[in-house]
Design a protein around this motif. Structure first.
Motif, short mmCIF file in Angstrom:
data_model
loop_
_atom_site.label_atom_id
_atom_site.label_comp_id
_atom_site.label_asym_id
_atom_site.label_seq_id
_atom_site.Cartn_x
_atom_site.Cartn_y
_atom_site.Cartn_z
N VAL A 38 0.85 -1.19 0.00
CA VAL A 38 0.00 0.00 0.00
C VAL A 38 0.88 1.24 0.00
CG1 VAL A 38 -1.81 1.29 1.22
CG2 VAL A 38 -1.78 -1.22 1.32
N LYS A 39 0.46 2.25 -0.76
CA LYS A 39 1.07 3.58 -0.71
C LYS A 39 -0.03 4.61 -0.51
CE LYS A 39 4.87 2.40 -3.88
NZ LYS A 39 5.51 2.73 -5.20
N VAL A 40 0.33 5.72 0.14
CA VAL A 40 -0.62 6.81 0.35
C VAL A 40 0.01 8.11 -0.16
CG1 VAL A 40 0.20 7.27 2.71
CG2 VAL A 40 -2.11 7.97 2.04
N LYS A 41 -0.84 9.02 -0.62
CA LYS A 41 -0.35 10.29 -1.15
C LYS A 41 -1.28 11.41 -0.70
CE LYS A 41 0.86 12.55 -5.55
NZ LYS A 41 0.20 13.83 -5.19
N PHE A 56 -4.81 6.44 -2.45
CA PHE A 56 -4.18 5.19 -2.05
C PHE A 56 -3.88 4.34 -3.28
CE2 PHE A 56 -6.55 6.42 1.74
CZ PHE A 56 -5.61 6.22 2.74
N GLU A 57 -2.71 3.73 -3.28
CA GLU A 57 -2.33 2.76 -4.30
C GLU A 57 -2.23 1.39 -3.62
OE1 GLU A 57 0.91 3.35 -7.43
OE2 GLU A 57 1.80 1.86 -6.08
N VAL A 58 -3.05 0.44 -4.06
CA VAL A 58 -3.12 -0.87 -3.42
C VAL A 58 -2.69 -1.94 -4.42
CG1 VAL A 58 -4.63 -2.56 -2.31
CG2 VAL A 58 -4.99 -0.10 -1.92
N THR A 59 -1.76 -2.79 -4.00
CA THR A 59 -1.31 -3.91 -4.81
C THR A 59 -1.79 -5.21 -4.18
OG1 THR A 59 0.67 -2.71 -5.51
CG2 THR A 59 0.68 -5.11 -5.80
N ALA A 108 -6.68 4.61 -6.09
CA ALA A 108 -7.89 5.36 -5.75
C ALA A 108 -7.48 6.80 -5.48
CB ALA A 108 -8.56 4.75 -4.52
N TYR A 109 -7.63 7.66 -6.48
CA TYR A 109 -7.23 9.06 -6.35
C TYR A 109 -8.29 9.85 -5.60
CZ TYR A 109 -3.59 8.17 -9.84
OH TYR A 109 -2.50 7.68 -10.52
N GLY A 110 -7.83 10.68 -4.65
CA GLY A 110 -8.72 11.57 -3.93
C GLY A 110 -9.86 10.86 -3.22
N VAL A 111 -9.60 9.66 -2.71
CA VAL A 111 -10.68 8.87 -2.10
C VAL A 111 -11.19 9.52 -0.82
CG1 VAL A 111 -9.12 7.35 -0.79
CG2 VAL A 111 -11.36 6.52 -1.49
#
Length: 262
Positions: free
Chosen positions: A196-199, A229-232, A241-244
């Motif tokens: 997981v990554k968060v931005k 969030f970027e989920v692998t 999921a941009y701007g979730v």
């Protein structure tokens, strides 16, 4: 030649291959064969994470997070320190005429908990989840789809299958001024989360680490920023999921975003 076979025989062969073939297709082109294990169950009146919520995957109320009644805890050999959380397993009771239901029907369950080892007991006398046994501790509802209630432990065949989820992935945000934590639920495809990554709006992509179960954490204060969030998934497929979460998000809120595709 195949073309010379009677139509009914050809259909029978095709159905047999579909029902008892070597594997089932998972996301990203993967296959997994049936393998042997064992299963027990937790009675619905017992105080247990499969009944009360909670559990080692961190999901809490399983109905709220859309996992329902067909769930399982996994033994040490299957749990993978939480990496198996959210994965789906198809299983059937086999090789026990007294306890297996007639026709060996199957049920699909979601991994929501951990079945710990009990090294003080023999593998066949209560130490069902001792390493390296592959054991599933089922909810009562799931167990009764494949075996009789009077059974104690039954032999099963099981395999990983794709998870069918309604709606998008869900992100429940907790933390403080010093760290951000997100619980990721309702994951489709293979159901697992591998990375997981968060931005935030003022940051690049920040890798998150698995805290426990499907709770992921990073040491950053992202309050007041919209979150992506970027989920692998466990098979390598990624969804972003941009701007979730909007800039005014608050701790303990849950947001829905893009789903992992097959």
């Amino acid at each position: 030649m195949v073309s010379s076979l009677p139509l009914f025989l050809l259909l029978l062969l095709l159905l047999s291959a579909a029902s008892f073939g070597g594997g089932v297709r998972l996301g990203n082109g993967g296959y997994e064969d049936w393998r042997l294990g064992t299963a027990t169950y937790v009675k619905e009146f017992q105080s247990h994470p499969l009944n009360d919520g909670g559990g080692a995957c961190g999901y809490g109320d399983l109905d709220i997070f859309r996992y329902g009644r067909y769930t399982t805890g996994l033994s040490v050999a299957l749990f993978g320190r939480g990496s198996a959380c959210g994965g789906c397993y198809e299983l059937r009771c086999v090789n026990h005429i007294q306890w297996c239901l007639r026709g060996s029907p199957t049920v699909v369950v979601t991994a929501t908990d951990f079945c710990p080892a009990n090294m003080g007991l023999a593998d066949e006398a209560g130490g069902w989840c001792n390493f390296p046994r592959e054991h599933l501790e089922l909810s009562e509802a799931a167990f009764l789809r494949v075996a009789k209630a009077k059974a104690d432990i039954v032999p099963v065949q099981f395999r990983r299958v794709s998870c069918d989820r309604a709606g998008g992935m869900r992100f429940t945000i907790t933390g403080s001024a010093h760290f951000l934590q997100v619980l990721i639920t309702n994951v489709a495809a293979d159901g697992e989360v591998a990375a997981v990554k968060v931005k935030g709006s003022t940051t690049g992509w920040i890798p998150m680490g698995r805290n426990w179960g499907q709770n992921w954490q990073c040491d950053a204060d992202l309050r007041g920023q919209p979150l992506s969030f970027e989920v692998t998934g466990g098979r390598g497929r990624t969804a972003t999921a941009y701007g979730v979460a909007p800039a005014d998000w608050m701790f303990a809120q849950t947001f829905e975003g893009k789903q992992l595709a097959e």
